[in-house]
Design an enzyme around this catalytic site. Structure first.
Site, PDB file in Angstrom:
ATOM      1  N   TYR A   1       0.868  -1.184   0.000  1.00  0.00           N
ATOM      2  CA  TYR A   1       0.000   0.000   0.000  1.00  0.00           C
ATOM      3  C   TYR A   1       0.897   1.224   0.000  1.00  0.00           C
ATOM      4  O   TYR A   1       1.870   1.287   0.748  1.00  0.00           O
ATOM      5  CB  TYR A   1      -0.876  -0.005   1.257  1.00  0.00           C
ATOM      6  CG  TYR A   1      -1.705   1.245   1.450  1.00  0.00           C
ATOM      7  CD1 TYR A   1      -3.045   1.273   1.057  1.00  0.00           C
ATOM      8  CD2 TYR A   1      -1.173   2.389   2.034  1.00  0.00           C
ATOM      9  CE1 TYR A   1      -3.821   2.416   1.234  1.00  0.00           C
ATOM     10  CE2 TYR A   1      -1.938   3.536   2.206  1.00  0.00           C
ATOM     11  CZ  TYR A   1      -3.254   3.544   1.805  1.00  0.00           C
ATOM     12  OH  TYR A   1      -4.016   4.667   1.982  1.00  0.00           O
TER      13      TYR A   1
ATOM     14  N   GLU B   1      -3.531   7.522  -3.876  1.00  0.00           N
ATOM     15  CA  GLU B   1      -3.405   6.233  -3.190  1.00  0.00           C
ATOM     16  C   GLU B   1      -3.245   5.123  -4.214  1.00  0.00           C
ATOM     17  O   GLU B   1      -4.049   5.010  -5.134  1.00  0.00           O
ATOM     18  CB  GLU B   1      -4.677   5.997  -2.355  1.00  0.00           C
ATOM     19  CG  GLU B   1      -4.688   4.705  -1.575  1.00  0.00           C
ATOM     20  CD  GLU B   1      -6.045   4.479  -0.905  1.00  0.00           C
ATOM     21  OE1 GLU B   1      -6.138   4.663   0.313  1.00  0.00           O
ATOM     22  OE2 GLU B   1      -7.016   4.140  -1.624  1.00  0.00           O
TER      23      GLU B   1
END
Lengths: 292, 367
Positions: free
Chosen positions: B90, B178
């Site tokens: 991530y 993101e």
């Protein structure tokens, strides 16, 4: 006494010739604030309200009038420039009212302020007022305030007016009321203001008004627990707000467990603050705490 | 990035899947995360399967953890080549309030909601703040790479990705970039399999070219209508419509409604400089919400005068011939005049002077 603004405040209003700037400059003058200068680029040389000189640049205003505090009525897209100009000119307290300042602009300004002595209040705030010193640097209605010994610090505008009018209606006056602003990045936070109130001999109690979003109330709770010597009455707005939705203020959004009203209330309660459950009971709670 | 293409019809999805060699991942394209868990993403093993899955998605509404219960409409799907995943990471960049600037958040537990990871495995998350005055530096890329447990030969590509994210973030005034997951393939390459970019509303004036990307279909129609009029409005589930000036007072008013034993139908901040038309617009928006059974007006006027508010309310009610009862609390300028206008209007209005009185009025009147 009071914090941040007082009898020694010499105010320069940036954007004084604009509609909002001139309206609010007049209200500050009527309240008793020493407005010593105005600044509007392109309008230097004018005179505001029969005696207040308008300058091209903040630097000139500071040099010629001894201005030490600035109140900005500059549209959000130009606020970064105006804040940096005031800081560069050596203004001690800079108050930015504008809502909608891009967050990266605020980040740049705050980064610059680290290397300067200036303090920024806001953006997206109503400003601050010390009723005993007859000094109003902001857009709040002056008439609802009363001189006294309760400090108020808040992320909100009208909710602060609501709390203040509850206090005044009960005969409880205020030392200074500081609206720190509803943006995610602001120049002065709860802890900064609490530390000033702690040292102010004329403040007996502080009303802290927070809201959902971020963890600034938890930082305040930590500080209250460890170092703050006076009683705190707190209210957190947004207990009914859904997660992930911005509630008007750019900073009022629940993005994690710490950002909820519940988490903030728990932290403040643990720190010994008197947590008010309903916004209608702020004044009454202060009264009962002061009466003890 | 993996190869792939956006499709608006099932047959387009089928064709893209065939071009990719018959195997693909089909992903619903909506303005919300949490699609995987919500059934919006599927690995398909044939063009026919791509067609059928796309047919089931396009035209439907997808409800994820990040949407409301009504979900968001799916009009397009992304069909892309499946990746051979060795690890899922991530990587995101956002503005951190405490740091007062952009901060990279990276986690070795990719594919999951970062909230979940921070609750269960906070030690798996690394934060790297960037000094906005000097920008993102390669040593920071190395530090994040090491924290993610990347191999030495992967450090430079990872740093390149972070540098590019930082540039995008700053150039376009983003509030979030993101990549989740950022995958490490079986042969060691880094591939951004999914991304989410949030733009900052307040900075859109600098990016007129991005304004046209907005898709109102993905948002609540009343919220879109309100924001076009400069009104902050958020639809909620209760029955008491709330008309307030100021965001903090608007939230506190919702809380008060809850304290009174009922529930707010909306958050609404009409703003400090509203005029009669804007107030009327705000009231109209509330009146067009069928779940609103009562309207609570809570105005602390300074610049916004009570008589202006009263005229706006009467205007909206008469336009719609509405009968919904009102609880009105106004404080500040021209309160008497405002009350008189409402009292003369023939509307079902009960007045309150303080928040305590508002609470009592809400408790007594109606369900």
């Amino acid at each position: 006494m009071s914090i941040l603004v007082n009898e020694d405040t010499r105010l320069v209003v940036q954007g004084i010739t604009g509609r909002e700037g001139s309206f609010h400059a007049m209200r500050c003058i009527e309240y008793g604030t020493k407005v010593v200068a105005g600044v509007t680029p392109g309008r230097g040389g004018r005179v505001f309200n029969d005696g207040i000189p308008v300058f091209e640049a903040v630097e000139r205003a500071v040099k010629e009038t001894g201005a030490n505090t600035s109140l900005l009525f500059v549209p959000a897209p130009f606020a970064q420039d105006a804040m940096l100009e005031a800081a560069e000119a050596g203004v001690e307290v800079i108050v930015c009212i504008a809502e909608g300042v891009p967050v990266l602009d605020s980040a740049r300004v705050l980064r610059y302020l680290h290397s300067r002595g200036s303090r920024l209040i806001g953006p997206n705030c109503p400003g601050l007022i010390s009723p005993g010193a007859k000094c109003k640097v902001g857009i709040m209605p002056g008439a609802i305030h009363k001189p006294g010994r309760v400090g108020v610090v808040s992320r909100s505008g009208t909710l602060t007016y609501e709390a203040v009018s509850q206090l005044s209606a009960l005969g409880i006056g205020q030392s200074t009321c500081v609206g720190i602003g509803g943006d995610p990045l602001i120049g002065t936070n709860f802890v900064d203001v609490l530390a000033l109130f702690d040292k102010d001999p004329e403040t007996d109690l502080v009303v802290l008004i927070g809201e959902i979003g971020g963890a600034m109330e938890q930082e305040a709770a930590q500080y209250i627990k460890e170092s703050f010597s006076k009683p705190v009455v707190s209210f957190i707005a947004g207990a009914t707000a859904p997660p992930g939705k911005r509630m008007g203020h750019a900073g009022a959004i629940i993005t994690g467990a710490a950002a909820t009203a519940e988490a903030k209330n728990v932290a403040l309660k643990e720190a010994g603050a008197h947590v008010v459950p309903s916004p209608g009971a702020i004044g009454a709670t202060v009264k009962s705490v002061l009466g003890r | 990035m993996p190869r792939g293409q956006v499709a608006s019809t099932p047959s387009e999805a089928e064709a893209v899947c065939r071009d990719l060699g018959g195997k693909a991942v089909v992903k619903a394209q909506v303005h919300a995360g949490g699609r995987g868990k919500a059934g919006g993403i599927k690995v398909v093993n044939s063009p026919q399967e791509a067609h059928d899955f796309a047919a089931s998605l396009i035209g439907s509404r997808l409800v994820t953890a990040q949407t409301g219960p009504e979900g968001v409409p799916v009009q397009k799907v992304l069909v892309e080549e499946p990746a051979q995943v060795a690890r899922e990471l991530y990587l995101a960049l956002t503005v951190d309030r405490a740091f007062q600037g952009p901060v990279f958040i990276a986690s070795a537990a990719g594919g999951m909601e970062i909230e979940e990871v921070s609750a269960t495995d906070p030690e798996k998350i690394t934060n790297e703040g960037v000094d906005i005055a000097v920008g993102f530096q390669p040593f920071q890329g190395r530090r994040v790479s090491h924290a993610l447990g990347l191999e030495t030969y992967q450090v430079r590509p990872a740093t390149r990705i972070m540098t590019a994210i930082y540039k995008l973030f700053m150039d376009q005034d983003c509030s979030l970039v993101e990549i989740n997951p950022l995958i490490v393939t079986a042969n060691g390459n880094l591939v951004a399999v999914d991304a989410k970019i949030n733009l900052e509303d307040d900075a859109l004036f600098r990016h007129p070219e991005l304004v046209s990307l907005a898709d109102p279909e993905q948002e609540d129609p009343l919220e879109v209508e309100a924001s076009q009029s400069g009104i902050s409005y958020v639809k909620l589930k209760g029955t008491v419509g709330c008309l307030v000036n100021g965001a903090g007072l608007a939230m506190a008013t919702m809380d008060l409604v809850k304290e009174a034993g009922t529930a707010p139908a909306n958050f609404l901040d009409v703003g400090g400089s509203a005029d009669e038309d804007k107030v009327a617009k705000a009231v109209n928006i509330m009146l067009s919400d069928p779940s609103v059974k009562r309207i609570l007006v809570n105005i602390f006027g300074g610049i916004l005068k009570s008589d202006v508010v009263a005229r706006g309310i009467v205007k909206a009610y008469s336009q719609r011939e509405a009968k919904i009862p009102l609880v009105v609390r106004m404080q500040g300028t021209n309160v008497e005049e405002g009350r008189q206008i409402l009292a003369d209007s023939g509307l079902n209005v009960s007045f309150a002077s303080t928040l305590i009185e508002v609470e009592e009025k809400l408790k007594t009147a109606l369900p």
